[in-house]
Design a protein around this motif. Sequence first.
Motif, short mmCIF file in Angstrom:
data_model
loop_
_atom_site.label_atom_id
_atom_site.label_comp_id
_atom_site.label_asym_id
_atom_site.label_seq_id
_atom_site.Cartn_x
_atom_site.Cartn_y
_atom_site.Cartn_z
N ASN A 107 0.83 -1.11 0.08
CA ASN A 107 0.00 0.10 -0.08
C ASN A 107 0.91 1.29 0.07
O ASN A 107 1.73 1.51 0.89
N LEU A 108 0.75 2.28 -1.04
CA LEU A 108 1.28 3.34 -0.98
C LEU A 108 0.41 4.57 -0.75
O LEU A 108 -0.55 4.55 -1.11
N ARG A 109 0.89 5.27 0.23
CA ARG A 109 0.27 6.41 0.68
C ARG A 109 1.30 7.78 0.66
O ARG A 109 1.75 7.90 1.78
N PRO A 110 1.08 8.69 -0.42
CA PRO A 110 1.93 9.83 -0.42
C PRO A 110 1.50 10.78 0.56
O PRO A 110 0.03 11.00 0.85
N ALA A 111 2.06 11.54 1.17
CA ALA A 111 1.51 12.41 2.24
C ALA A 111 2.72 13.95 2.03
O ALA A 111 3.76 13.66 2.23
N TYR A 112 2.03 14.80 1.55
CA TYR A 112 2.56 16.00 1.19
C TYR A 112 1.72 17.18 1.35
O TYR A 112 0.47 17.06 1.52
N PHE A 132 7.40 18.80 3.75
CA PHE A 132 7.83 17.23 3.68
C PHE A 132 7.13 16.73 2.67
O PHE A 132 5.97 17.18 2.06
N ASN A 133 7.64 15.60 2.23
CA ASN A 133 7.18 14.84 1.08
C ASN A 133 7.45 13.16 1.40
O ASN A 133 8.61 12.81 1.10
N ILE A 134 6.62 12.58 1.73
CA ILE A 134 6.65 11.22 2.63
C ILE A 134 5.84 10.19 1.54
O ILE A 134 4.75 10.49 1.32
N LEU A 135 6.47 9.03 1.25
CA LEU A 135 5.92 7.86 0.83
C LEU A 135 5.81 6.95 1.91
O LEU A 135 6.78 6.26 2.25
N CYS A 136 4.54 6.73 2.62
CA CYS A 136 4.36 5.57 3.45
C CYS A 136 4.02 4.34 2.67
O CYS A 136 3.11 4.25 1.92
N ILE A 137 4.59 3.30 2.99
CA ILE A 137 4.60 1.96 2.59
C ILE A 137 4.00 1.15 3.47
O ILE A 137 5.17 0.84 4.43
N ARG A 138 2.89 0.35 3.40
CA ARG A 138 2.48 -0.22 4.29
C ARG A 138 2.28 -1.82 3.82
O ARG A 138 1.75 -2.07 2.67
N GLU A 139 2.73 -2.90 4.48
CA GLU A 139 2.31 -4.09 4.18
C GLU A 139 1.01 -4.44 4.27
O GLU A 139 0.35 -4.06 5.32
#
Length: 364
Positions: A107-112, A132-139
């Motif tokens: 699961n890809l959840r970009p947060a900016y 900030f520019n985060i890509l949260c990767i969730r199994e």
Amino acid sequence: MSNIFKIAILPGDGIGPEVMKQAIKVLNKIRHFLNIEIVVKKYLVGGSAIDKYGDALPTKTLLGCEKSNAILFGSVGGPKWDYLPLNKRPEKNSLLKLRKHFNLFINLRPAYIYNNLHMLSPLKNNIINKGFNILCIRELTGGIYFGKPNGRKGNGINEYSFDTEIYYRFEIERIAHMAFNFALQRNKMICCFDKANVLNTSIMWREILKKISYQYSKVKLKFMYIDNAVMQLMKNPSQFDVILCANLFGDIISDQCAMITGSIGNLPSASLNNKFFGLYEPAGGSAPDIAGKNIANPIAQILSLSMMIEYSLNNKHITKKIEKAIEKVLNKGYRTKDLYTNQLNEKIVTTEDMGTLITESIIL
């Protein structure tokens, strides 16, 4: 890839159909510029499917998804169906089933944050102004949500419930390789949030990630205990690039990443398998309290469409066009109610108007 790309549209419940309508507006504008024939079919899912078929994921819907190249998903659920047993409710009996059925393990959840929406963030100006520019990767298909055994046993004061956190080596290895490859396309940093001082599964994650990291010498890998990580995200989110988490931690952290941007209504997500078949959905919920009022924010659903174009159609050019259109509309001061802060140049618009403004601002 064939010259036909089939999209299964699952509008969902609550505000789902309203915001999905706006994403389809955008799709209709750009479809002729994708160099491929787009075929769209709608299917019921979630509570609306329960009402008609008695099942949150009817066979017709599942078969339609199987015949498609990607799924554009609306949020599901609401208090109307809370009377049902947990395993029959819209969320667990549709979304989780689709993730497992299609092996959507990442699961890809970009947060900016948009430059002109800093005031929406709960963070102080000196923190948020760093950006900030985060890509949260969730199994997404392993861990405690799917582990067996689970359940409830016993009676009276001795009654107890239990869930099992379990991870297989192959589950960790496959998401690790994808995370490192995403990091190579960004700022080449991965931070894995875990609880390796307590959990055996976290210890195993660390061992496997360290070993795989030798294959990606350009990427810096670090680890952070989850309790420290939630504080660091509030204190200095700009220190993070790619965040990698197991299922439970990722579920929580991805929502925290969303909230520090100021509105979960702006954030999309993508759930992919190793063939980049994807289910694309907004990060927020079905918001039944505002359903039908034409005030919901459609940006997350539109950006979910944009992620589909990037990852399933491999067309970053059109993705950038959509993102620029959204930024242009926000820069002009147009806001749905959730984004309104009473600034001088702001104008509240409806869901329908926001979708139209974004669509008209796409320059192809």
